[in-house]
Motif scaffolding. Structure first.
Motif, PDB file in Angstrom:
ATOM      1  N   VAL C  35       0.849  -1.194   0.000  1.00 29.58           N
ATOM      2  CA  VAL C  35       0.000   0.000   0.000  1.00 29.58           C
ATOM      3  C   VAL C  35       0.890   1.253   0.000  1.00 29.58           C
ATOM      4  N   THR C  36       1.942   1.214   0.826  1.00 31.08           N
ATOM      5  CA  THR C  36       2.888   2.328   0.883  1.00 31.08           C
ATOM      6  C   THR C  36       3.455   2.612  -0.512  1.00 31.08           C
ATOM      7  N   ARG C  37       3.858   1.552  -1.177  1.00 30.68           N
ATOM      8  CA  ARG C  37       4.435   1.689  -2.521  1.00 30.68           C
ATOM      9  C   ARG C  37       3.414   2.284  -3.496  1.00 30.68           C
ATOM     10  N   MET C  38       2.167   1.808  -3.439  1.00 30.58           N
ATOM     11  CA  MET C  38       1.138   2.314  -4.350  1.00 30.58           C
ATOM     12  C   MET C  38       0.911   3.816  -4.156  1.00 30.58           C
ATOM     13  N   ILE C  39       0.914   4.249  -2.902  1.00 30.83           N
ATOM     14  CA  ILE C  39       0.706   5.672  -2.639  1.00 30.83           C
ATOM     15  C   ILE C  39       1.905   6.466  -3.159  1.00 30.83           C
ATOM     16  N   ARG C  40       3.118   5.953  -2.904  1.00 26.45           N
ATOM     17  CA  ARG C  40       4.329   6.640  -3.409  1.00 26.45           C
ATOM     18  C   ARG C  40       4.329   6.730  -4.923  1.00 26.45           C
ATOM     19  N   GLU C  41       3.790   5.690  -5.581  1.00 26.96           N
ATOM     20  CA  GLU C  41       3.794   5.662  -7.053  1.00 26.96           C
ATOM     21  C   GLU C  41       2.649   6.471  -7.647  1.00 26.96           C
ATOM     22  N   GLY C  42       1.804   7.057  -6.787  1.00 22.61           N
ATOM     23  CA  GLY C  42       0.710   7.889  -7.291  1.00 22.61           C
ATOM     24  C   GLY C  42      -0.399   7.100  -7.960  1.00 22.61           C
ATOM     25  N   ARG C  43      -0.635   5.900  -7.483  1.00 26.33           N
ATOM     26  CA  ARG C  43      -1.687   5.062  -8.085  1.00 26.33           C
ATOM     27  C   ARG C  43      -3.089   5.625  -7.809  1.00 26.33           C
TER      28      ARG C  43
END
Lengths: 98, 98, 98, 98
Positions: C35-43
């Motif tokens: 989830v952290t990664r998705m938010i960082r990637e601007g999903r």
């Protein structure tokens, strides 16, 4: 309930949504009486709990109908009118109702 | 509802719990009619949703009363009798009703 | 984590239930990072919300495993010992956790 | 994580909302490890269930942050653009995530 009480004022909830909700509510009234009867008849707790769960599910259906109408009409109009308070109202509704 | 219909059979739900549930259910029946009236009167969706949420909360109260009775009587007796199926039944109840 | 830290004390949660919960929790740790990664990637928000819902469902699974173990061991023992407080504890647990 | 990975793409979630969510998620990662530790240490089921409930509450916080951002940005833009599918998407999101 007279014509004038039920008629023109249906501004917030669209007629089809209101009709759908009213049919569901009439059924729910009957289901609540059913739970009352089961308790009076001394039915097994699990059966009573199952029936209560059915009423809750039916109420969720009414809630969903009214919520969709609210989103499509009130929220949509408020957003188009740049109402600055609509997101607060919506969040409050969403986290109080399912 | 005659005495004989309501009387002796209340074996699963204790009389006080049953009375408590019946009082709550009578109130819930009135609340459901209240929601019906609000929709007929064209009230604002948020007010209707608030009232539906009140009914759901009241139903949760009945469910909790019946569940507590179920735990104190049926589950307790079944555990003392080493009923091998009671934990499955209980888990099923808990994850269907809250 | 040494043997002495993990070994003997597993008195409340049965070894198989604990192992099941630990495997699920390791997976959940990875999902949280996802989830952290998705938010960082601007999903897209809906994708992020879907992933958060998956984590919540996975946590419900751990909760269910621990709850079942609690019912089978702690609650069952307490009922057999006529512990007068167990129903209060259980109701508190049930209406705080799903 | 480099600048280019985190920077410009944050189009759907506003920077402040994303930062808020990321702080919460870091804390949640620690809480999940805490639950793991409690199970390994053989802690009482009720304490483990309480801690799992805390993680779920924290995840609800992230979900709420992302949902509010979704409503304020994506849903608001879609409604202003008369996107005919937004209400279906929104209802789907609301009844999967709370």
């Amino acid at each position: 309930m007279t014509e004038s009480e039920t008629g023109q004022q249906r501004q917030f909830i669209a007629p089809e949504a209101a009709d759908d909700a009213l049919v569901r509510l009439a059924k729910i009234g009957g289901q609540v009486q059913g739970v009352t009867r089961m308790i009076r008849e001394g039915r097994y707790c699990v059966d009573v709990l199952d029936q209560i769960a059915s009423v809750q599910k039916a109420l969720d259906g009414v809630s969903r109908t009214v919520l969709r109408n609210y989103l499509e009409r009130c929220v949509t109009d408020a957003i188009k009118d740049d109402d600055p308070l609509i997101h607060d109202e919506l969040m409050k509704v969403l986290f109080r109702h399912r």
